[in-house]
Design a protein around this motif. Structure first.
Motif, PDB file in Angstrom:
ATOM      1  N   ALA A 294      87.120 -69.716  17.795  1.00 20.71           N
ATOM      2  CA  ALA A 294      87.889 -68.711  18.532  1.00 20.71           C
ATOM      3  C   ALA A 294      88.119 -67.488  17.642  1.00 20.71           C
TER       4      ALA A 294
ATOM      5  N   TYR B 291      84.531 -65.653  16.651  1.00 19.15           N
ATOM      6  CA  TYR B 291      83.848 -64.996  17.777  1.00 19.15           C
ATOM      7  C   TYR B 291      84.786 -64.050  18.545  1.00 19.15           C
TER       8      TYR B 291
ATOM      9  N   GLY C  83      82.860 -64.202  24.370  1.00 19.74           N
ATOM     10  CA  GLY C  83      82.530 -64.977  25.565  1.00 19.74           C
ATOM     11  C   GLY C  83      81.154 -65.633  25.484  1.00 19.74           C
ATOM     12  N   ILE C  84      80.840 -66.432  26.486  1.00 19.57           N
ATOM     13  CA  ILE C  84      79.582 -67.194  26.504  1.00 19.57           C
ATOM     14  C   ILE C  84      78.942 -67.009  27.885  1.00 19.57           C
TER      15      ILE C  84
ATOM     16  N   TYR D 260      72.862 -75.880  18.577  1.00 21.25           N
ATOM     17  CA  TYR D 260      72.662 -74.770  19.523  1.00 21.25           C
ATOM     18  C   TYR D 260      73.540 -73.596  19.114  1.00 21.25           C
TER      19      TYR D 260
ATOM     20  N   SER E 231      74.254 -69.432  20.338  1.00 18.16           N
ATOM     21  CA  SER E 231      73.944 -68.488  21.408  1.00 18.16           C
ATOM     22  C   SER E 231      72.902 -67.458  20.939  1.00 18.16           C
TER      23      SER E 231
ATOM     24  N   GLY F   8      76.214 -73.173  11.734  1.00 17.14           N
ATOM     25  CA  GLY F   8      75.102 -74.112  11.848  1.00 17.14           C
ATOM     26  C   GLY F   8      74.938 -74.705  13.238  1.00 17.14           C
TER      27      GLY F   8
ATOM     28  N   THR G  36      79.489 -79.845  18.516  1.00 15.74           N
ATOM     29  CA  THR G  36      78.903 -81.182  18.703  1.00 15.74           C
ATOM     30  C   THR G  36      79.818 -82.215  18.059  1.00 15.74           C
TER      31      THR G  36
ATOM     32  N   PHE H   7      88.271 -73.408  25.486  1.00 13.98           N
ATOM     33  CA  PHE H   7      87.776 -74.772  25.307  1.00 13.98           C
ATOM     34  C   PHE H   7      88.938 -75.718  25.562  1.00 13.98           C
TER      35      PHE H   7
HETATM   36  P1  ADP Z   1      78.597 -72.468  15.115  1.00 10.76           P
HETATM   37  O1  ADP Z   1      79.858 -71.755  15.467  1.00 10.76           O
HETATM   38  O2  ADP Z   1      78.513 -72.876  13.697  1.00 10.76           O
HETATM   39  O3  ADP Z   1      77.375 -71.726  15.575  1.00 10.76           O
HETATM   40  P2  ADP Z   1      79.428 -74.417  17.081  1.00 10.76           P
HETATM   41  O4  ADP Z   1      78.824 -75.737  17.445  1.00 10.76           O
HETATM   42  O5  ADP Z   1      80.843 -74.420  16.688  1.00 10.76           O
HETATM   43  O6  ADP Z   1      78.536 -73.835  15.928  1.00 10.76           O
HETATM   44  O7  ADP Z   1      79.231 -73.453  18.311  1.00 10.76           O
HETATM   45  C1  ADP Z   1      77.982 -73.388  18.966  1.00 10.76           C
HETATM   46  C2  ADP Z   1      77.811 -72.052  19.642  1.00 10.76           C
HETATM   47  O8  ADP Z   1      78.721 -71.940  20.718  1.00 10.76           O
HETATM   48  C3  ADP Z   1      78.099 -70.864  18.755  1.00 10.76           C
HETATM   49  O9  ADP Z   1      76.994 -70.532  17.963  1.00 10.76           O
HETATM   50  C4  ADP Z   1      78.417 -69.807  19.788  1.00 10.76           C
HETATM   51  O10 ADP Z   1      77.221 -69.321  20.353  1.00 10.76           O
HETATM   52  C5  ADP Z   1      79.131 -70.593  20.869  1.00 10.76           C
HETATM   53  N1  ADP Z   1      80.616 -70.550  20.738  1.00 10.76           N
HETATM   54  C6  ADP Z   1      81.403 -71.524  20.278  1.00 10.76           C
HETATM   55  N2  ADP Z   1      82.691 -71.162  20.340  1.00 10.76           N
HETATM   56  C7  ADP Z   1      82.722 -69.930  20.855  1.00 10.76           C
HETATM   57  C8  ADP Z   1      83.763 -69.009  21.196  1.00 10.76           C
HETATM   58  N3  ADP Z   1      85.053 -69.312  21.001  1.00 10.76           N
HETATM   59  N4  ADP Z   1      83.411 -67.822  21.736  1.00 10.76           N
HETATM   60  C9  ADP Z   1      82.119 -67.523  21.952  1.00 10.76           C
HETATM   61  N5  ADP Z   1      81.077 -68.333  21.669  1.00 10.76           N
HETATM   62  C10 ADP Z   1      81.371 -69.523  21.131  1.00 10.76           C
END
Ligand code: ADP
Length: 361
Positions: free
Chosen positions: A264, A267, A295-296, A309, A311, A322, A327, A352
């Protein structure tokens, strides 16, 4: 349809003798159940009476202590268990106590003692030898991984830092060095996360104790404090009081909340707010972490929980990571019998949410 009033009236007409019989049958089936649990439990259970004499020892306790029940009954814990001071302590101390107990043949148990209103004291002992061994194997695995993989990466990072100190670099070289640093930092984190994930998925033993999520949240917020401060992010906490208790592993749950808060924060734009809420009812405790960050996209919402994975969004690619945090978080929650999901509006923020089953104490 039955009129409830009539039913009540009818019930009242039972003669006292019948009511007593029903109650006795109920009590006797309850005591049969306790008797069954007492005899068949894997945990050792020992009880002293109000005078401090051992009055009950179940087969598991006798087995763990490698004694015959008769050798203990009618004696004080000091007399009967003089070889085991920690266990004696559990009987002698006031209130609820938890101590590590040494068992014969180098086995280890955790013992909990509690005094009942009747003056009897109950001590329950759980053999945790295998669990402790697994934990220490994990420690040594992590240490080996750290030594074999992380140390060379630290060396690459270190030498990379040195390059710039021995002569001027042109812009291209500086850019490449920065990329090198980012990639090695990422690799460093991924190794740690991979060890954690491999361990969790291999059926890592989880602690199973009454846990208050508000405490877990406070600790995770504390842990992430420096990063939040650096990025000028305010964390707003709102927790329902009282919040029902859940059964679980507070340390692993702290990792979950930490990972959600970490995402949070990284990003989101600086100066924004991240909100963490917790609420619950008789059946479930919920916890959500919401941000007003990048956002996603809809088609990525489910994928973000997949291993590694990340984004395709450029702002994510520019942030080291990573792709394992979510996960790990979801796997820990599922191992607790719960679930986790995400909701988001691209460009506006994400939330989340996780749910865990409550426990009635
Ligand atoms: P990491 O943050 O190390 O890439 P995560 O497994 O924690 O790995 O998250 C996976 C992906 O989910 C991130 O790379 C990002 O694309 C997306 N994501 C996770 N949390 C957020 C968030 N709060 N806001 C936007 N995208 C998010």
């Amino acid at each position: 349809m039955t009129d409830p009033e009539k039913t009540t009236r009818k019930r009242r007409k039972f003669p006292d003798s019948i009511t007593q019989t029903i109650q006795m049958t109920h009590e006797s089936s309850l005591s049969q159940m306790y008797d069954f649990v007492f005899r068949s439990s894997d945990n050792g259970i020992m009880v002293t009476d109000a005078n401090g004499l051992i009055e009950m020892v179940n087969p598991a306790a006798a087995g763990m202590l490698a004694v015959h029940t008769e050798e203990l009954l009618g004696k004080t814990p000091e007399e009967a268990l003089s070889q085991n001071p920690a266990l004696v302590n559990l009987f002698m101390r006031e209130g609820e106590q938890t101590l590590d107990i040494r068992l014969p043949k180098r086995r280890i148990a955790v013992g909990v003692g509690r005094t009942l209103t009747s003056g009897e004291r109950v001590v329950v002992i759980q053999d945790v030898t295998e669990k402790r061994e697994l934990e220490s194997r994990r420690e040594s695995l992590t240490q080996r991984m750290t030594h074999d993989l992380r140390n060379p990466i630290s060396a690459i990072i270190g030498f990379g830092e040195l390059v710039g100190k021995y002569g001027d670099l042109n812009d291209e070289q500086r850019k490449f060095l920065m990329r090198l640093r980012q990639t090695t930092n990422k690799l460093y984190d991924v190794i740690g996360s991979l060890v954690d994930l491999a361990w969790i998925e291999a059926g890592m033993p989880l602690a199973h104790r009454p846990t208050q999520m508000s405490t877990v949240i406070d600790k995770a917020v504390n842990q992430i404090g420096t990063l939040a401060l650096e990025r000028h992010i305010t964390i707003a906490i709102s927790v329902q009081t009282p919040l029902p208790v859940i059964m679980g592993d507070p340390e692993r749950l702290q990792i979950v909340i930490y990972n959600l808060l970490h995402n949070a924060i990284i990003y989101s734009d600086p100066e924004s707010t991240v909100a963490i809420h917790a609420w619950g009812d008789d059946n479930d405790v919920y916890c959500s972490v919401g941000d007003r960050g990048i956002g996603i996209a809809d088609d990525e919402l489910d994928k973000v929980f997949d291993r590694m994975y990340r984004s395709r969004d450029e702002r994510v690619r520019d942030t080291p990571g990573g792709g394992l945090g979510l996960t790990i978080a979801k796997t820990i929650i599922q191992r607790h019998g719960g679930d986790m999901w995400a909701a988001s509006n691209l460009g506006l923020g994400s939330t989340f949410t996780l749910v865990l089953p409550t426990v009635r104490l």
